[in-house]
Design a protein around this motif. Structure first.
Motif, PDB file in Angstrom:
ATOM      1  N   HIS A 134       0.713  -0.636  -0.288  1.00  0.00           N
ATOM      2  CA  HIS A 134       0.198   0.705   0.343  1.00  0.00           C
ATOM      3  C   HIS A 134       0.878   1.425  -0.259  1.00  0.00           C
ATOM      4  O   HIS A 134       1.809   1.222   0.440  1.00  0.00           O
ATOM      5  CB  HIS A 134      -1.176  -0.185   1.358  1.00  0.00           C
ATOM      6  N   LEU A 181       0.302 -10.976   1.216  1.00  0.00           N
ATOM      7  CA  LEU A 181      -0.889 -11.928   0.848  1.00  0.00           C
ATOM      8  C   LEU A 181      -2.280 -10.419   1.307  1.00  0.00           C
ATOM      9  O   LEU A 181      -3.135  -9.700   0.732  1.00  0.00           O
ATOM     10  CB  LEU A 181      -1.269 -12.560   0.712  1.00  0.00           C
ATOM     11  N   LEU A 182      -1.988 -10.456   2.596  1.00  0.00           N
ATOM     12  CA  LEU A 182      -3.216  -9.902   3.156  1.00  0.00           C
ATOM     13  C   LEU A 182      -2.732  -8.898   2.786  1.00  0.00           C
ATOM     14  O   LEU A 182      -4.262  -8.124   2.973  1.00  0.00           O
ATOM     15  CB  LEU A 182      -3.197 -10.728   4.987  1.00  0.00           C
ATOM     16  N   ASP A 183      -1.838  -8.179   2.507  1.00  0.00           N
ATOM     17  CA  ASP A 183      -1.639  -6.038   2.689  1.00  0.00           C
ATOM     18  C   ASP A 183      -1.866  -6.353   1.326  1.00  0.00           C
ATOM     19  O   ASP A 183      -2.545  -4.837   1.100  1.00  0.00           O
ATOM     20  CB  ASP A 183      -0.511  -6.382   3.150  1.00  0.00           C
ATOM     21  N   ALA A 184      -1.340  -7.364   0.455  1.00  0.00           N
ATOM     22  CA  ALA A 184      -2.363  -6.737  -0.532  1.00  0.00           C
ATOM     23  C   ALA A 184      -4.158  -6.518  -1.288  1.00  0.00           C
ATOM     24  O   ALA A 184      -4.534  -5.961  -2.323  1.00  0.00           O
ATOM     25  CB  ALA A 184      -2.293  -7.856  -2.006  1.00  0.00           C
ATOM     26  N   CYS A 185      -4.570  -7.448  -0.394  1.00  0.00           N
ATOM     27  CA  CYS A 185      -6.183  -7.769  -0.458  1.00  0.00           C
ATOM     28  C   CYS A 185      -6.811  -6.655   0.517  1.00  0.00           C
ATOM     29  O   CYS A 185      -8.174  -6.657  -0.389  1.00  0.00           O
ATOM     30  CB  CYS A 185      -6.394  -9.207   0.299  1.00  0.00           C
ATOM     31  N   MET A 186      -5.989  -7.072   0.743  1.00  0.00           N
ATOM     32  CA  MET A 186      -6.775  -5.619   1.739  1.00  0.00           C
ATOM     33  C   MET A 186      -6.167  -4.168   2.355  1.00  0.00           C
ATOM     34  O   MET A 186      -5.691  -3.904   3.478  1.00  0.00           O
ATOM     35  CB  MET A 186      -7.379  -6.415   3.897  1.00  0.00           C
ATOM     36  N   SER A 202       3.055  -5.293   6.035  1.00  0.00           N
ATOM     37  CA  SER A 202       3.918  -6.670   5.686  1.00  0.00           C
ATOM     38  C   SER A 202       4.839  -7.368   5.645  1.00  0.00           C
ATOM     39  O   SER A 202       5.426  -5.748   5.034  1.00  0.00           O
ATOM     40  CB  SER A 202       2.723  -6.612   4.569  1.00  0.00           C
TER      41      SER A 202
END
Length: 400
Positions: A177, A278-283, A290
């Motif tokens: 982000h 992956l979690l940072d990219a999705c949300m 991350s």
């Protein structure tokens, strides 16, 4: 990093009649062997643990090619086998109070694992020092991780260097982000001419500020110089007057010089780290810190020339670092933003970083070379100015 070698790989003397010759690097003749030697030293350093591996881009001498005076030496054993190498350059820098001296920088010392403890490293350093003195260098210095006992002992015990400065290396991973810029702040890109004028003014009393600052700012690796100011302040860059509050830095792109990669981590560590990515990219709205994808080769942006002034200085520097992070985020393959500053530099506390990636002390060791250096009075010796020296160390991005 410190490197330990099994006893069977540590011969203590050369066989009778064996000769080690040191000569200048020849790209057409030596490139393949030198690259293989680099890989041998890196593999040895891993020893089944996580290691940060460097992959030089282009050619082995690229790390010093951007200095006007540079050289790479190799050590040959027997019938032309390359068993060691070292790089060096000479530049003119400040030692504080606008006094300039010629300084040599020594880096990239490598000795084959099967030929260590034979005096090859010492011989390479001595030959490089001879070249540096021929180029007029009054001092020589090197930098290493403060935990690298083998390197520190070689330079301080065998080659008579002294521990000199311990700047702090601050590393900020590049997240999926964007980082927010402070409200009321504006980022202005400066021309190389204006940036040079400002830098010569604000770093006049610092240590290690290079005389050829213009060459750095016009180098193809220099991404640009940026200043953070308050929007409410109507600043005219052409007026020659600095804002009441501001922060400034330049960005150096090392992606075409070298790339880094972490190897040797466990599968569980890998999955955990990539899961946060992956979690940072999705949300991205969660703004999670991350873990970057350091398990593939990644580039680094080096922030240098960091300086701030005024009541809003810390917040402006934070916004400026966020801006640099966002530049790196838009550059595919850039995994981290790095800044190295003096331990007593006020800007140190305003630079965002991860403690787990950063280290408090990067050991710099220095030596006064003979001839010109020996003619100086003891009171004029740079090495005796530790207490009265500037709190600001200018870190040349070409040193990375």
């Amino acid at each position: 990093m410190s490197v330990k070698i099994a006893a069977e790989y540590l011969p203590k003397q050369l066989p009778p009649g064996a000769v080690v010759a040191v000569r200048e690097y020849d790209e057409g003749r030596d490139k393949v062997e030198v690259e293989e030697l680099e890989r041998e030293c890196e593999v040895l350093g891993q020893q089944g643990k996580a290691s940060l591996v460097t992959d030089l881009m282009g050619d082995p001498i690229c790390r010093v090619r951007h200095f006007p005076h540079h050289i790479m030496l190799v050590a040959e054993y027997g019938e032309g086998e390359i068993v060691g190498m070292i790089r060096g350059c000479v530049k003119t820098v400040t030692r504080g109070n606008s006094v300039y001296v010629k300084l040599a920088y020594i880096l990239g010392l490598r000795v084959s694992p099967t030929h260590r403890r034979l005096g090859i490293g010492t011989k390479l350093v001595q030959k490089l020092e001879e070249w540096c003195k021929e180029k007029g260098a009054e001092y020589a210095y090197m930098a290493t991780d403060c935990t690298n006992e083998a390197s520190i002992n070689l330079f301080t015990i065998k080659c008579a260097y002294k521990k000199f400065r311990t700047p702090t290396m601050l590393v900020q991973p590049v997240h999926a982000h964007y980082k927010p810029i402070g409200s009321g702040h504006e980022i202005v890109k400066l021309t190389p001419q204006l940036a040079e004028s400002i830098y010569r003014r604000i770093f006049a009393n610092s240590e290690f500020f290079p005389r050829d600052m213009d060459n750095i700012l016009r180098n193809k690796l220099n991404y640009g110089t940026f200043m953070a100011v308050q929007k409410k302040y109507d600043w005219d860059p052409k007026a020659g007057v600095l804002p009441a509050s501001f922060a400034i830095l330049s960005v150096w792109n090392t992606k075409d010089v070298f790339k880094l990669q972490v190897k040797g981590v466990s599968a569980l560590t890998y999955v955990g780290c990539m899961g946060t990515r992956l979690l940072d990219a999705c949300m991205p709205w969660l703004r999670l810190p991350s873990f970057p994808d350091v398990f593939r080769q990644f580039g680094v942006y080096v922030l240098y020339g960091l300086h701030m002034e005024g009541q809003d200085a810390s917040r402006l520097m934070n916004s400026l670092c966020a801006f640099a992070h966002n530049l790196a985020r838009d550059d595919v393959g850039c995994g981290a933003v790095v800044a190295e500053v003096g331990q007593r530099d006020p800007v140190r506390e305003a630079i965002p970083h991860w403690k787990r990636f950063s280290w408090a002390e990067d050991m710099w060791c220095i030596k006064k070379l003979g001839d010109a250096g020996e003619k100086c009075e003891q009171s004029d010796d740079w090495m005796n100015y530790y207490q009265s020296s500037s709190s600001v160390i200018f870190v040349d991005p070409r040193d990375f």
